[in-house]
Design a protein around this motif. Structure first.
Motif, PDB file in Angstrom:
ATOM      1  N   GLY A 426       0.810  -1.205   0.000  1.00 24.23           N
ATOM      2  CA  GLY A 426       0.000   0.000   0.000  1.00 24.23           C
ATOM      3  C   GLY A 426       0.841   1.250   0.000  1.00 24.23           C
ATOM      4  N   VAL A 427       0.206   2.386  -0.187  1.00 23.35           N
ATOM      5  CA  VAL A 427       0.858   3.691  -0.097  1.00 23.35           C
ATOM      6  C   VAL A 427       0.001   4.604   0.758  1.00 23.35           C
ATOM      7  CG1 VAL A 427       2.084   3.545  -2.305  1.00 23.35           C
ATOM      8  CG2 VAL A 427      -0.221   4.505  -2.241  1.00 23.35           C
ATOM      9  N   TYR A 428       0.654   5.515   1.452  1.00 18.55           N
ATOM     10  CA  TYR A 428      -0.042   6.564   2.180  1.00 18.55           C
ATOM     11  C   TYR A 428      -0.009   7.827   1.331  1.00 18.55           C
ATOM     12  CZ  TYR A 428       0.174   3.516   6.254  1.00 18.55           C
ATOM     13  OH  TYR A 428       0.029   2.465   7.117  1.00 18.55           O
ATOM     14  N   VAL A 429      -1.146   8.531   1.247  1.00 18.44           N
ATOM     15  CA  VAL A 429      -1.297   9.686   0.373  1.00 18.44           C
ATOM     16  C   VAL A 429      -1.840  10.863   1.171  1.00 18.44           C
ATOM     17  CG1 VAL A 429      -2.496  10.609  -1.655  1.00 18.44           C
ATOM     18  CG2 VAL A 429      -1.728   8.236  -1.647  1.00 18.44           C
ATOM     19  N   THR A 430      -1.278  12.049   0.949  1.00 13.14           N
ATOM     20  CA  THR A 430      -1.837  13.270   1.529  1.00 13.14           C
ATOM     21  C   THR A 430      -2.734  13.942   0.497  1.00 13.14           C
ATOM     22  OG1 THR A 430       0.054  14.617   0.808  1.00 13.14           O
ATOM     23  CG2 THR A 430       0.165  13.652   3.009  1.00 13.14           C
ATOM     24  N   GLU A 431      -3.890  14.429   0.950  1.00 21.06           N
ATOM     25  CA  GLU A 431      -4.809  15.173   0.097  1.00 21.06           C
ATOM     26  C   GLU A 431      -4.962  16.570   0.686  1.00 21.06           C
ATOM     27  OE1 GLU A 431      -8.369  12.948  -1.536  1.00 21.06           O
ATOM     28  OE2 GLU A 431      -7.761  11.557   0.052  1.00 21.06           O
ATOM     29  N   ALA A 432      -4.321  17.537   0.055  1.00 19.17           N
ATOM     30  CA  ALA A 432      -4.392  18.902   0.554  1.00 19.17           C
ATOM     31  C   ALA A 432      -5.806  19.461   0.454  1.00 19.17           C
ATOM     32  CB  ALA A 432      -3.420  19.795  -0.223  1.00 19.17           C
ATOM     33  N   GLY A 433      -6.578  18.964  -0.515  1.00 17.59           N
ATOM     34  CA  GLY A 433      -7.923  19.482  -0.715  1.00 17.59           C
ATOM     35  C   GLY A 433      -8.920  19.060   0.344  1.00 17.59           C
ATOM     36  N   THR A 434      -8.724  17.885   0.956  1.00 14.17           N
ATOM     37  CA  THR A 434      -9.648  17.404   1.981  1.00 14.17           C
ATOM     38  C   THR A 434      -9.033  17.410   3.373  1.00 14.17           C
ATOM     39  OG1 THR A 434      -8.974  15.093   1.688  1.00 14.17           O
ATOM     40  CG2 THR A 434     -10.776  15.897   0.304  1.00 14.17           C
ATOM     41  N   GLY A 435      -7.748  17.655   3.456  1.00 11.61           N
ATOM     42  CA  GLY A 435      -7.077  17.632   4.738  1.00 11.61           C
ATOM     43  C   GLY A 435      -6.959  16.245   5.320  1.00 11.61           C
ATOM     44  N   ALA A 451      -6.344   9.722   8.911  1.00 11.91           N
ATOM     45  CA  ALA A 451      -6.357  10.989   9.642  1.00 11.91           C
ATOM     46  C   ALA A 451      -7.044  12.033   8.775  1.00 11.91           C
ATOM     47  CB  ALA A 451      -4.935  11.442   9.984  1.00 11.91           C
ATOM     48  N   GLU A 452      -7.848  12.864   9.393  1.00  3.45           N
ATOM     49  CA  GLU A 452      -8.553  13.901   8.641  1.00  3.45           C
ATOM     50  C   GLU A 452      -8.642  15.174   9.468  1.00  3.45           C
ATOM     51  OE1 GLU A 452     -12.459  12.466   7.733  1.00  3.45           O
ATOM     52  OE2 GLU A 452     -12.647  11.423   9.640  1.00  3.45           O
ATOM     53  N   GLY A 453      -9.163  16.217   8.825  1.00  2.00           N
ATOM     54  CA  GLY A 453      -9.246  17.497   9.512  1.00  2.00           C
ATOM     55  C   GLY A 453      -7.936  18.248   9.579  1.00  2.00           C
ATOM     56  N   LEU A 454      -6.960  17.834   8.764  1.00  2.00           N
ATOM     57  CA  LEU A 454      -5.674  18.515   8.741  1.00  2.00           C
ATOM     58  C   LEU A 454      -5.754  19.747   7.833  1.00  2.00           C
ATOM     59  CD1 LEU A 454      -3.331  15.405   8.416  1.00  2.00           C
ATOM     60  CD2 LEU A 454      -4.127  16.523  10.511  1.00  2.00           C
ATOM     61  N   ALA A 455      -4.824  20.662   8.022  1.00  2.00           N
ATOM     62  CA  ALA A 455      -4.792  21.889   7.232  1.00  2.00           C
ATOM     63  C   ALA A 455      -3.666  21.817   6.211  1.00  2.00           C
ATOM     64  CB  ALA A 455      -4.607  23.099   8.143  1.00  2.00           C
ATOM     65  N   GLY A 456      -4.009  21.426   4.991  1.00  2.00           N
ATOM     66  CA  GLY A 456      -3.019  21.401   3.922  1.00  2.00           C
ATOM     67  C   GLY A 456      -1.877  20.438   4.121  1.00  2.00           C
ATOM     68  N   PRO A 457      -2.155  19.138   4.332  1.00  2.00           N
ATOM     69  CA  PRO A 457      -1.041  18.185   4.418  1.00  2.00           C
ATOM     70  C   PRO A 457      -0.363  18.031   3.062  1.00  2.00           C
ATOM     71  CG  PRO A 457      -3.135  17.005   4.331  1.00  2.00           C
ATOM     72  CD  PRO A 457      -3.470  18.465   4.437  1.00  2.00           C
ATOM     73  N   GLU A 458       0.981  18.047   3.067  1.00  2.00           N
ATOM     74  CA  GLU A 458       1.717  17.955   1.801  1.00  2.00           C
ATOM     75  C   GLU A 458       2.749  16.832   1.869  1.00  2.00           C
ATOM     76  OE1 GLU A 458       3.180  21.774   0.550  1.00  2.00           O
ATOM     77  OE2 GLU A 458       1.239  22.746   0.816  1.00  2.00           O
ATOM     78  N   GLY A 459       4.010  17.145   2.177  1.00  6.50           N
ATOM     79  CA  GLY A 459       5.046  16.131   2.196  1.00  6.50           C
ATOM     80  C   GLY A 459       4.795  15.075   3.255  1.00  6.50           C
ATOM     81  N   ILE A 460       5.157  13.839   2.932  1.00  7.99           N
ATOM     82  CA  ILE A 460       4.931  12.726   3.861  1.00  7.99           C
ATOM     83  C   ILE A 460       6.090  11.749   3.754  1.00  7.99           C
ATOM     84  CG2 ILE A 460       3.539  11.505   2.130  1.00  7.99           C
ATOM     85  CD1 ILE A 460       1.896  10.327   4.455  1.00  7.99           C
TER      86      ILE A 460
END
Length: 538
Positions: A426-435, A451-460
């Protein structure tokens, strides 16, 4: 500026329950600067004001700067976003005009006046200059290929004069009222009669001529960005002399009233003054990095997608090595980076490319085109690539010698930015649009939000203990997420992150890269400072 030596104790004595059942304590992270920042976010156009002042423009930084030629001090003259300047020109009356390359706009400001928009709807508007009679001309390059007359009142639409010239880049009008400039894609220097449209080739054989200016004696000066050369052309016989051998990735030049030559270098984030008689170069201002985005670790070496260059950093010393530079080497505006033991994978949403590079030799293994704003890419053991495409919201599996087989793994992602493999299919993905940060199963395509409700997650990136390390740019902090429970803790805050994306470009314009060293140190790309931060666990 970057925080240096400050201990962030937000998570001191917090007990983490790790996915493998072992407990540990986070005792805060010391935030230091591994690679110091710089004044520009890539420097392009140069202009000499009526009072002899030197001005420089940045596209990504969306600002126009005043540069003190003696001290190298830099101050913002026109702030973002209006100040985006790929080229700068001055009229005899002191009016300053500049081009917004990405926004397709032309602006001007009379002495003591307000900024006025003269034209819009010209993507790739690049170079400009005033004729002796005060009329203003500008060209599209890269995102178009045409020469226009711009109405100085900003009332009439731009008048197209010629198109399909071959990339008329940094140009200037001569005393004969003809336009002198380089054809980027043809390796030529030409003279253009803007009234008749006639184009005369004055010299050719350049690799990538980027800009042309004239001195008071009528000599024609040319910068070749691919060769790093400053060349003087005899206006009569066309004889050429390489006056100075400089670094590659040159962008523009300007000549003052005393025939002193100034050149900008996008990869160096710098401006130099060149003695036209001796070719000696004096560095006025320079950065260590251009515009760092993606980061990737190979052993103890940090690989950096630096927009105008691909570089590596020795994490023990901070020493930087240039591995490739734009317009001289085989790279295309690298914005994101990912690595394994063999390869470094560079992605560029701007050019729609994913490139695989040998991590040791630095040689390009393959360059794949045609992606829809790729923001990250992972190479699997069998050579298959997983590409995160922001424009389609899709994770794409790419296979075949030339990457000809492409199939979606999952769709419906909203502004996906960063990705890391979990080593378990699997892969983990950040979605800046949904946090959100989610896990995608590569076999079934099933997406599970962790995890959700984040503010602009980018690099991981994956930490050594199995926790995910994420740049939460909207809150200017780095957080840790435990994948099985979704528990989230702040590791460091108040970081210089979050440079606004230029209008018309996808957010984020430059993703905030994260990398984790073997010793647990976390490396973060600061887009605000053009720096790399090092977060050390205490």
């Amino acid at each position: 500026m970057a925080i240096k030596g400050k201990v962030i104790g937000a998570v001191a004595a917090v007990v983490f329950v790790l996915g493998h059942g072992i407990s540990a304590q986070a005792e805060g992270y010391k935030v230091e600067t591994l690679v110091p920042g710089s004044d520009f976010h890539g420097v392009h156009g140069l202009g000499i004001g009526p009072d002899g002042a030197l001005f420089a423009g940045s596209v990504v930084g969306q600002s126009l700067y005043r540069v003190d030629r003696g001290s190298g001090d830099v101050s913002v003259e026109i702030d973002a976003p209006t100040g985006m300047a790929d080229d700068i020109a001055f009229a005899d009356d002191g009016t300053m005009a500049w081009t917004g390359f990405l926004t397709g706009e032309v602006f001007a400001r009379a002495p003591g006046g307000e900024v006025v928009r003269l034209a819009e709807g010209l993507p790739g508007i690049n170079s400009l200059d005033f004729r002796a009679d005060g009329r203003l001309y500008a060209t599209q390059v890269f995102l178009g290929d045409a020469l226009y007359e711009i109405d100085r009142a900003g009332e009439a639409a731009p008048r197209k004069i010629i198109e399909g010239m071959g990339g008329l880049n940094g140009f200037e009008f001569g005393p004969d009222d003809k336009l002198y400039g380089p054809l980027w894609f043809k390796g030529q220097v030409v003279r253009v009669d803007v009234d008749s449209g006639e184009i005369e080739v004055l010299a050719e054989g350049f690799k990538v001529p980027a800009a042309v200016n004239l001195d008071s004696q009528g000599n024609i000066w040319v910068v070749d960005t691919a060769r790093g050369e400053l060349v003087r052309l005899d206006p009569q016989g066309g004889d050429r002399t390489v006056v100075a051998q400089l670094s590659t990735s040159l962008d523009n030049l300007a000549i003052d009233g005393e025939d002193r030559v100034f050149v900008s270098n996008m990869a160096d984030n710098g401006v130099q003054e060149i003695d036209p008689a001796t070719g000696d170069a004096r560095q006025i201002v320079k950065g260590r990095l251009a515009m760092p985005g993606g980061l990737a670790m190979v052993g103890d070496t940090l690989h950096v997608a630096d927009l105008f260059a691909y570089r590596s950093v020795d994490t023990a010393t901070g020493e930087i090595t240039d591995r490739a530079r734009m317009h001289a080497d085989h790279i295309e505006y690298p914005i994101s980076a990912r690595a394994n033991d063999r390869h470094v994978i560079l992605s560029s949403w701007f050019t729609g490319t994913v490139q695989v590079i040998d991590a040791q030799s630095g040689e390009s293994v393959r360059m794949l085109h045609g992606f829809a704003a790729p923001y990250d890419a992972v190479e699997q053991d069998d050579g298959t690539l997983l590409v995160l495409e922001l424009a389609t919201g899709q994770l794409t599996r790419v296979s075949g010698p030339e990457g000809e087989t492409r199939a979606p793994v999952v769709q419906g992602l909203v502004l996906p930015v960063g990705m890391v493999a979990d080593g378990e299919g699997g892969v983990y993905v950040t979605e800046a649009g949904t946090g959100a940060v989610s896990r995608v199963d590569l076999e079934s395509g099933e997406k599970t939000v962790i995890a959700e409700g984040l503010a602009g997650p980018e690099g991981i990136e994956m930490g050594g203990d199995g926790w995910l390390i994420v740049a939460e740019v909207g809150k200017r902090q780095v957080i840790a997420i435990e994948p099985s429970s979704g528990a989230t803790e702040v590791l460091a805050g108040d970081l210089p992150l979050g440079l606004p994306a230029a209008a018309g470009t996808p957010p984020p314009g430059s993703p905030t890269g994260i990398a984790v060293g073997q010793d647990g140190a976390i490396y973060v790309a600061s887009d605000l400072d053009n720096a790399i931060l090092k977060l050390t666990p205490q």
